[in-house]
Design an enzyme around this catalytic site. Structure first.
Site, mmCIF file in Angstrom:
data_model
loop_
_atom_site.group_PDB
_atom_site.id
_atom_site.type_symbol
_atom_site.label_atom_id
_atom_site.label_comp_id
_atom_site.label_asym_id
_atom_site.label_seq_id
_atom_site.Cartn_x
_atom_site.Cartn_y
_atom_site.Cartn_z
ATOM 1 N N ASP A 97 9.533 2.627 -0.529
ATOM 2 C CA ASP A 97 8.540 3.324 0.278
ATOM 3 C C ASP A 97 8.831 2.976 1.738
ATOM 4 O O ASP A 97 8.440 1.920 2.232
ATOM 5 C CB ASP A 97 7.133 2.888 -0.131
ATOM 6 C CG ASP A 97 6.060 3.618 0.662
ATOM 7 O OD1 ASP A 97 6.426 4.324 1.629
ATOM 8 O OD2 ASP A 97 4.874 3.480 0.328
ATOM 9 N N TYR A 117 0.864 -1.190 0.000
ATOM 10 C CA TYR A 117 0.000 0.000 0.000
ATOM 11 C C TYR A 117 0.895 1.232 0.000
ATOM 12 O O TYR A 117 1.823 1.328 0.816
ATOM 13 C CB TYR A 117 -0.889 -0.016 1.246
ATOM 14 C CG TYR A 117 -1.807 1.178 1.379
ATOM 15 C CD1 TYR A 117 -2.950 1.294 0.588
ATOM 16 C CD2 TYR A 117 -1.541 2.186 2.308
ATOM 17 C CE1 TYR A 117 -3.809 2.382 0.724
ATOM 18 C CE2 TYR A 117 -2.395 3.268 2.450
ATOM 19 C CZ TYR A 117 -3.531 3.358 1.654
ATOM 20 O OH TYR A 117 -4.372 4.440 1.793
ATOM 21 N N LYS A 144 5.195 9.169 8.668
ATOM 22 C CA LYS A 144 5.125 8.619 10.036
ATOM 23 C C LYS A 144 6.170 9.222 10.982
ATOM 24 O O LYS A 144 6.012 10.336 11.426
ATOM 25 C CB LYS A 144 5.243 7.097 10.007
ATOM 26 C CG LYS A 144 4.347 6.430 8.956
ATOM 27 C CD LYS A 144 3.058 5.901 9.488
ATOM 28 C CE LYS A 144 2.279 5.150 8.430
ATOM 29 N NZ LYS A 144 0.873 5.029 8.665
HETATM 30 N N1 HOZ Z 1 -3.976 2.695 6.267
HETATM 31 C C1 HOZ Z 1 -3.337 3.072 7.460
HETATM 32 C C2 HOZ Z 1 -2.311 2.109 7.939
HETATM 33 N N2 HOZ Z 1 -1.762 1.257 6.973
HETATM 34 C C3 HOZ Z 1 -4.320 3.338 8.556
HETATM 35 C C4 HOZ Z 1 -4.604 4.746 8.596
HETATM 36 C C5 HOZ Z 1 -5.468 5.182 9.785
HETATM 37 O O1 HOZ Z 1 -6.550 4.687 9.970
HETATM 38 O O2 HOZ Z 1 -5.013 6.044 10.506
#
Ligand code: HOZ
Length: 432
Positions: A241, A146, A269
């Site tokens: 990434d 992702y 992050k």
């Molecule tokens: N898609 C995010 C982690 N892979 C989660 C994002 C969120 O809900 O803060």
């Protein structure tokens, strides 16, 4: 005694009237684990509290950024001090170059970096830059990885897309993804064949060097090396990434651990210390194509936001001064992962696990989980029962089989013992 949930439920009902699904990001709705979502009101160190006063050991840490724990004093003080001087200017501030210097010093291939406001923006911009640099159209990504929610990257994506079991997204015309090639992760043959077929047409390969978004899946031995060799041979740019792995697996991210130099690195992050940040960086030759120096356009009012720069700088400087944090995290995460795995074995529960440093996943599958095809074999119903039982016992895990859990410097041996004890009880519920 059952956990109190009345306040969280009320808050969810209200939110549902105002926000789609009551959430601002889909996985937070807890849809795949069969219970109501929590509303968090406070975090301190490795613990969080919800609106009903329940306390949990937190293994999400805001999906990775909080490697120093919730409300880490060094980060909070830096943010307060920055906020006193104003929260946003839409103009340059000295803090941007300070953070840039720290980030660049961690990645040997990098000479310049551009800050944006999210991981999605970082990967989207990195793809544009790769296409601008190579003047090629095709991009390669991997099933179950992702890279945020931009149109071209939602193809066979992990994270919420995998959790909801949808193939991509409505609203993305086929034409927008016709140049995205999605391959199985950890499969060198598939790479070879694709490069044979699309010779000199692939702008870039984007990969999570250690995948976090189909659960934690490490690269097979030699896989990243093969990826580097194939891309270099075809003059295709390799994008790591490292939104999740950067400054988490090691100060220099996955590329430090596996000793690979990509052409572009995307980050997010941890570099924002819990505030909204993303970034992409590369050699000056590549980065100088970005506007205003070059023709690849990318911009943002909140890019380089002073509060985010301050939180990121505080976090990275702490990590730079305390690099032993990584070996401590590795040890403690090893203990919790092994302890829960042993409890599963004792209870006769079919489970396997993957872990790299402080990122890990317990898969309800016989395993090994090496790619999306094997991850997808997980028993998500059993995971849901485990998740709910852990929550009842004060342990907050990612509410999806297809998300990695994270440990931070604030976690303690006591947290680990509590987690293993909770798992022993929870496995009874998995069988039920
Ligand atoms: N898609 C995010 C982690 N892979 C989660 C994002 C969120 O809900 O803060």
């Amino acid at each position: 005694m059952a956990r109190k949930t009345e306040q969280s439920r009320k808050l969810q009902k209200r939110a549902e009237q105002l926000i789609p699904g009551g959430v601002n990001s889909p996985v937070r709705a807890f849809g795949s684990v069969g219970c109501d979502p929590l509303f968090i009101v406070r975090g301190q160190g490795s613990h969080i509290w919800d609106a009903d006063g329940n306390e949990y050991v937190d293994y999400i840490g805001s999906w990775g950024p909080l490697i120093l724990g919730h409300a880490a004093p060094t980060v909070i003080e830096a943010v307060i001090e920055a906020a006193r001087n104003g929260t946003s200017f839409g103009a340059s501030t000295p803090a941007e170059a300070d953070l840039a210097e720290l980030v660049i010093s961690a990645f040997p291939h990098m000479q310049k970096v551009r800050f944006v406001s999210s991981g999605t923006e970082a990967t989207m911009s990195a793809i544009r830059l790769a296409r601008g640099y190579t003047k090629r159209k095709y991009i390669v990504k991997f099933e179950g990885c992702y890279h945020g929610h931009s149109d071209a990257l939602l193809v066979k994506a992990g994270s919420g897309v995998a959790t909801l079991g949808i193939p991509g997204s409505a609203g993305v015309p086929e034409e927008f993804t016709q140049f995205t090639l999605a391959l199985p992760y950890n499969d060198i043959c598939a790479l070879d064949q694709t490069f044979e077929k699309f010779k000199h047409q692939i702008a870039c390969v984007i990969v999570e060097p250690v995948v976090g978004n189909m659960g934690c899946v490490p690269p097979a031995r030699g896989y990243l090396e093969a990826l580097r060799a194939i891309t270099a041979h075809d003059k295709t740019l390799l994008i790591f990434d490292e939104v999740m792995t950067g400054f988490r697996l090691a100060y220099g991210g996955a590329q430090e651990i596996y000793a690979i130099k990509p052409d572009i690195t995307t980050m997010g992050k941890i570099i924002g210390g819990g505030l909204p940040v993303g970034a992409y960086g590369a050699s000056s030759e590549i980065m100088d194509l970005v506007a205003p120096l070059g023709p690849v356009y990318q911009a943002g009012t909140l890019s380089g936001n002073p509060l985010a720069m301050a939180a990121g700088y505080a976090t990275l400087s702490y990590l730079r001064e305390h690099k032993d944090v990584y070996s401590k995290l590795d040890k403690l995460a090893g203990e919790v992962v092994a302890g829960v795995a042993a409890a599963a074995k004792d209870a006769g529960v079919i489970m396997c696990h993957n872990r790299v440093g402080s990122m890990f996943t317990w898969f309800f599958a016989a395993g090994p989980v090496t790619d999306w095809t094997s991850a997808e074999k997980s028993d998500t119903e059993a995971f849901g029962r485990f998740f709910r039982a852990m929550l009842e016992n004060g342990i907050y895990l990612p509410p999806s089989q297809y998300e990695a859990a994270f440990m931070g410097a604030a976690h303690t041996k006591q947290d680990v013992q509590q987690t293993i004890a909770a798992a022993k009880q929870a496995f009874a519920a998995v069988h039920a």
